[in-house]
Write a protein that holds these residues in place. Structure first.
Motif, PDB file in Angstrom:
ATOM      1  N   ASN A   4      45.945  28.992  40.915  1.00 59.47           N
ATOM      2  CA  ASN A   4      46.360  29.298  42.287  1.00 59.47           C
ATOM      3  C   ASN A   4      46.064  30.746  42.659  1.00 59.47           C
ATOM      4  O   ASN A   4      45.718  31.050  43.802  1.00 59.47           O
ATOM      5  CB  ASN A   4      47.853  29.005  42.473  1.00 59.47           C
ATOM      6  N   GLU A   5      46.184  31.637  41.679  1.00 61.02           N
ATOM      7  CA  GLU A   5      45.866  33.049  41.926  1.00 61.02           C
ATOM      8  C   GLU A   5      44.371  33.227  42.197  1.00 61.02           C
ATOM      9  O   GLU A   5      43.976  33.998  43.080  1.00 61.02           O
ATOM     10  CB  GLU A   5      46.275  33.901  40.717  1.00 61.02           C
ATOM     11  N   ILE A   6      43.549  32.509  41.425  1.00 63.58           N
ATOM     12  CA  ILE A   6      42.099  32.590  41.605  1.00 63.58           C
ATOM     13  C   ILE A   6      41.713  32.077  42.985  1.00 63.58           C
ATOM     14  O   ILE A   6      40.939  32.719  43.714  1.00 63.58           O
ATOM     15  CB  ILE A   6      41.370  31.799  40.503  1.00 63.58           C
ATOM     16  N   LEU A   7      42.256  30.925  43.350  1.00 71.69           N
ATOM     17  CA  LEU A   7      41.931  30.357  44.655  1.00 71.69           C
ATOM     18  C   LEU A   7      42.355  31.282  45.795  1.00 71.69           C
ATOM     19  O   LEU A   7      41.615  31.469  46.770  1.00 71.69           O
ATOM     20  CB  LEU A   7      42.602  28.993  44.819  1.00 71.69           C
ATOM     21  N   GLN A   8      43.531  31.862  45.674  1.00 71.21           N
ATOM     22  CA  GLN A   8      44.016  32.755  46.721  1.00 71.21           C
ATOM     23  C   GLN A   8      43.166  34.019  46.798  1.00 71.21           C
ATOM     24  O   GLN A   8      42.824  34.494  47.892  1.00 71.21           O
ATOM     25  CB  GLN A   8      45.486  33.120  46.478  1.00 71.21           C
ATOM     26  N   MET A   9      42.806  34.554  45.638  1.00 73.37           N
ATOM     27  CA  MET A   9      41.965  35.744  45.601  1.00 73.37           C
ATOM     28  C   MET A   9      40.613  35.464  46.245  1.00 73.37           C
ATOM     29  O   MET A   9      40.111  36.260  47.063  1.00 73.37           O
ATOM     30  CB  MET A   9      41.775  36.190  44.151  1.00 73.37           C
ATOM     31  N   SER A  13      39.046  36.987  49.754  1.00 76.95           N
ATOM     32  CA  SER A  13      37.762  37.678  49.719  1.00 76.95           C
ATOM     33  C   SER A  13      36.796  37.068  50.720  1.00 76.95           C
ATOM     34  O   SER A  13      36.069  37.783  51.422  1.00 76.95           O
ATOM     35  CB  SER A  13      37.180  37.611  48.303  1.00 76.95           C
ATOM     36  N   TRP A  14      36.788  35.739  50.825  1.00 77.57           N
ATOM     37  CA  TRP A  14      35.905  35.069  51.778  1.00 77.57           C
ATOM     38  C   TRP A  14      36.320  35.342  53.224  1.00 77.57           C
ATOM     39  O   TRP A  14      35.469  35.501  54.102  1.00 77.57           O
ATOM     40  CB  TRP A  14      35.869  33.567  51.510  1.00 77.57           C
ATOM     41  N   GLU A  15      37.612  35.411  53.483  1.00 76.23           N
ATOM     42  CA  GLU A  15      38.050  35.684  54.860  1.00 76.23           C
ATOM     43  C   GLU A  15      37.572  37.071  55.309  1.00 76.23           C
ATOM     44  O   GLU A  15      37.192  37.270  56.459  1.00 76.23           O
ATOM     45  CB  GLU A  15      39.581  35.605  54.979  1.00 76.23           C
ATOM     46  N   LYS A  16      37.535  38.006  54.376  1.00 82.28           N
ATOM     47  CA  LYS A  16      37.076  39.356  54.705  1.00 82.28           C
ATOM     48  C   LYS A  16      35.558  39.432  54.843  1.00 82.28           C
ATOM     49  O   LYS A  16      35.050  40.265  55.600  1.00 82.28           O
ATOM     50  CB  LYS A  16      37.534  40.341  53.614  1.00 82.28           C
ATOM     51  N   SER A  17      34.847  38.568  54.124  1.00 74.73           N
ATOM     52  CA  SER A  17      33.387  38.689  54.038  1.00 74.73           C
ATOM     53  C   SER A  17      32.634  37.604  54.798  1.00 74.73           C
ATOM     54  O   SER A  17      31.402  37.651  54.857  1.00 74.73           O
ATOM     55  CB  SER A  17      32.954  38.641  52.562  1.00 74.73           C
ATOM     56  N   ASP A  77      35.438  23.481  53.257  1.00 71.32           N
ATOM     57  CA  ASP A  77      35.277  24.868  52.840  1.00 71.32           C
ATOM     58  C   ASP A  77      36.652  25.469  52.609  1.00 71.32           C
ATOM     59  O   ASP A  77      37.626  25.102  53.281  1.00 71.32           O
ATOM     60  CB  ASP A  77      34.518  25.676  53.904  1.00 71.32           C
ATOM     61  N   LEU A  78      36.726  26.405  51.679  1.00 72.20           N
ATOM     62  CA  LEU A  78      37.989  27.061  51.345  1.00 72.20           C
ATOM     63  C   LEU A  78      38.444  28.028  52.425  1.00 72.20           C
ATOM     64  O   LEU A  78      39.642  28.270  52.603  1.00 72.20           O
ATOM     65  CB  LEU A  78      37.819  27.809  50.018  1.00 72.20           C
ATOM     66  N   SER A  79      37.500  28.578  53.181  1.00 69.35           N
ATOM     67  CA  SER A  79      37.779  29.670  54.114  1.00 69.35           C
ATOM     68  C   SER A  79      38.151  29.172  55.509  1.00 69.35           C
ATOM     69  O   SER A  79      37.413  28.398  56.120  1.00 69.35           O
ATOM     70  CB  SER A  79      36.553  30.594  54.211  1.00 69.35           C
ATOM     71  N   THR A  80      39.270  29.655  56.022  1.00 71.37           N
ATOM     72  CA  THR A  80      39.685  29.340  57.392  1.00 71.37           C
ATOM     73  C   THR A  80      38.641  29.818  58.391  1.00 71.37           C
ATOM     74  O   THR A  80      38.262  29.093  59.316  1.00 71.37           O
ATOM     75  CB  THR A  80      41.039  30.007  57.711  1.00 71.37           C
ATOM     76  N   LYS A  81      38.166  31.030  58.206  1.00 74.63           N
ATOM     77  CA  LYS A  81      37.200  31.616  59.141  1.00 74.63           C
ATOM     78  C   LYS A  81      35.891  30.833  59.152  1.00 74.63           C
ATOM     79  O   LYS A  81      35.281  30.635  60.206  1.00 74.63           O
ATOM     80  CB  LYS A  81      36.953  33.086  58.788  1.00 74.63           C
ATOM     81  N   GLN A  82      35.467  30.372  57.998  1.00 74.61           N
ATOM     82  CA  GLN A  82      34.236  29.587  57.944  1.00 74.61           C
ATOM     83  C   GLN A  82      34.403  28.251  58.679  1.00 74.61           C
ATOM     84  O   GLN A  82      33.510  27.817  59.420  1.00 74.61           O
ATOM     85  CB  GLN A  82      33.835  29.332  56.481  1.00 74.61           C
ATOM     86  N   ILE A  83      35.530  27.599  58.477  1.00 73.11           N
ATOM     87  CA  ILE A  83      35.777  26.326  59.151  1.00 73.11           C
ATOM     88  C   ILE A  83      35.857  26.526  60.654  1.00 73.11           C
ATOM     89  O   ILE A  83      35.317  25.723  61.442  1.00 73.11           O
ATOM     90  CB  ILE A  83      37.064  25.667  58.622  1.00 73.11           C
ATOM     91  N   ASN A 185      33.985  42.832  42.427  1.00 69.69           N
ATOM     92  CA  ASN A 185      35.152  42.411  41.635  1.00 69.69           C
ATOM     93  C   ASN A 185      36.346  42.000  42.493  1.00 69.69           C
ATOM     94  O   ASN A 185      37.494  42.088  42.048  1.00 69.69           O
ATOM     95  CB  ASN A 185      35.556  43.506  40.651  1.00 69.69           C
ATOM     96  N   THR A 186      36.086  41.520  43.716  1.00 70.95           N
ATOM     97  CA  THR A 186      37.172  41.044  44.581  1.00 70.95           C
ATOM     98  C   THR A 186      37.253  39.515  44.575  1.00 70.95           C
ATOM     99  O   THR A 186      38.049  38.943  45.319  1.00 70.95           O
ATOM    100  CB  THR A 186      36.968  41.518  46.026  1.00 70.95           C
ATOM    101  N   ALA A 187      36.435  38.856  43.762  1.00 68.32           N
ATOM    102  CA  ALA A 187      36.429  37.402  43.679  1.00 68.32           C
ATOM    103  C   ALA A 187      36.120  36.995  42.244  1.00 68.32           C
ATOM    104  O   ALA A 187      35.578  37.782  41.464  1.00 68.32           O
ATOM    105  CB  ALA A 187      35.390  36.812  44.633  1.00 68.32           C
ATOM    106  N   VAL A 188      36.487  35.759  41.927  1.00 71.73           N
ATOM    107  CA  VAL A 188      36.281  35.238  40.576  1.00 71.73           C
ATOM    108  C   VAL A 188      35.335  34.042  40.640  1.00 71.73           C
ATOM    109  O   VAL A 188      35.534  33.117  41.431  1.00 71.73           O
ATOM    110  CB  VAL A 188      37.608  34.795  39.938  1.00 71.73           C
ATOM    111  N   THR A 189      34.287  34.077  39.840  1.00 71.51           N
ATOM    112  CA  THR A 189      33.431  32.911  39.640  1.00 71.51           C
ATOM    113  C   THR A 189      33.378  32.600  38.146  1.00 71.51           C
ATOM    114  O   THR A 189      33.861  33.388  37.323  1.00 71.51           O
ATOM    115  CB  THR A 189      32.008  33.144  40.183  1.00 71.51           C
ATOM    116  N   TYR A 190      32.813  31.463  37.821  1.00 70.36           N
ATOM    117  CA  TYR A 190      32.781  31.012  36.437  1.00 70.36           C
ATOM    118  C   TYR A 190      31.372  31.090  35.878  1.00 70.36           C
ATOM    119  O   TYR A 190      30.438  30.584  36.502  1.00 70.36           O
ATOM    120  CB  TYR A 190      33.279  29.567  36.343  1.00 70.36           C
ATOM    121  N   GLN A 191      31.250  31.716  34.732  1.00 67.73           N
ATOM    122  CA  GLN A 191      29.981  31.668  33.999  1.00 67.73           C
ATOM    123  C   GLN A 191      29.911  30.332  33.270  1.00 67.73           C
ATOM    124  O   GLN A 191      30.800  29.972  32.499  1.00 67.73           O
ATOM    125  CB  GLN A 191      29.879  32.821  32.998  1.00 67.73           C
TER     126      GLN A 191
END
Length: 248
Positions: A4-9, A13-17, A77-83, A185-191
């Motif tokens: 939940n922390e990752i998703l919120q982070m 980050s997406w709302e800002k970018s 999409d996860l982002s409100t702004k994108q939707i 480093n404002t978002a988390v992705t998976y290697q």
């Protein structure tokens, strides 16, 4: 970090970018320095097809689908702004449009065995649960439905430019969540290893039809070699990979 922390982070980050990415990484493009759909023809005939965009962003890929004759447009999409942006962009389309604000690992109520084509342009790597995401997509698709996705090649960010040369600074084989350097480093992705994407597709009911990691270079290479998606780096490793699979 908890899920939940990752998703919120990532959402914050997406709302800002989000505005920085409006119209970018959208069909007919599959990603940086990669072949385009009009060169690859992976989608085939889109006319009268029901399509779902995973990580639909600003809606430009869905607009491309509409222009090419899709019967129904669906996206999440996860982002409100994108939707919100996608809703505005697609409001005048002559076909039904259904958009959902949701993480791709979660099912927001999409119909099962319904879609002819599911696709995702540079979004799949944001998932924290690849198997769940691919399982969801398999459920959404009709039998023999097509799933196409692209993402940054997993070896790309292992290589860094330092002191006038490219060097490996990260392990390719070590998988797991990482703070994303390209996002300051404002978002988390998976290697994930490339094999993980392919094996997880197979485990969730897909047959892999095509894998593309070709590089398309500009005629003149003049950009900064330290740039994230530089042509110089693409001469060594691909920036993007594309996979076409079919639901068994």
């Amino acid at each position: 970090m908890e899920v939940n922390e990752i998703l919120q982070m990532n959402k914050e980050s997406w709302e800002k970018s989000a505005e920085r990415f409006f119209g970018r990484a959208a069909l007919p493009e599959y990603g940086p320095l990669a072949p385009r759909e009009d060169q690859l023809n992976l989608l085939g005939n889109i006319s009268n097809k029901t399509v779902l965009d995973i990580g639909c962003g600003s809606g430009h890929s869905l607009k491309y689908m509409a222009i090419n004759g899709a019967r129904e447009l669906w996206g999440l999409d996860l982002s409100t702004k994108q939707i919100e942006t996608a809703t505005s962009l697609l409001h005048d389309q002559p076909v039904p449009v259904s958009l959902f604000e949701s993480a791709m690992e979660e099912d927001p109520g999409l119909p099962e065995n319904y879609f002819d084509i599911v696709y995702s342009v540079y979004a799949i790597g944001w998932t924290w649960d690849l198997k769940q995401t691919f399982s969801n997509i398999s459920c959404y698709l009709k039998k023999d439905g097509i799933f196409i996705f692209s993402w940054e090649h997993p070896i790309h960010d292992r290589l860094s430019y330092k002191d006038s040369e490219y060097i490996f600074q990260k392990s390719y084989v070590k998988e797991g969540p990482e703070l994303n350097e390209a996002w300051n480093n404002t978002a988390v992705t998976y290697q994930r290893k490339f094999s993980t994407y392919i094996n997880t597709l197979i485990e969730t009911g897909f047959s892999v039809e095509k894998i593309i990691d070709d590089v398309v270079l500009p005629e003149s290479i003049t950009d900064d070699p330290a740039k994230w998606y530089s042509a110089q780096k693409a001469q060594l490793v691909p920036a993007t990979f594309i996979v076409k699979a079919k639901k068994r």
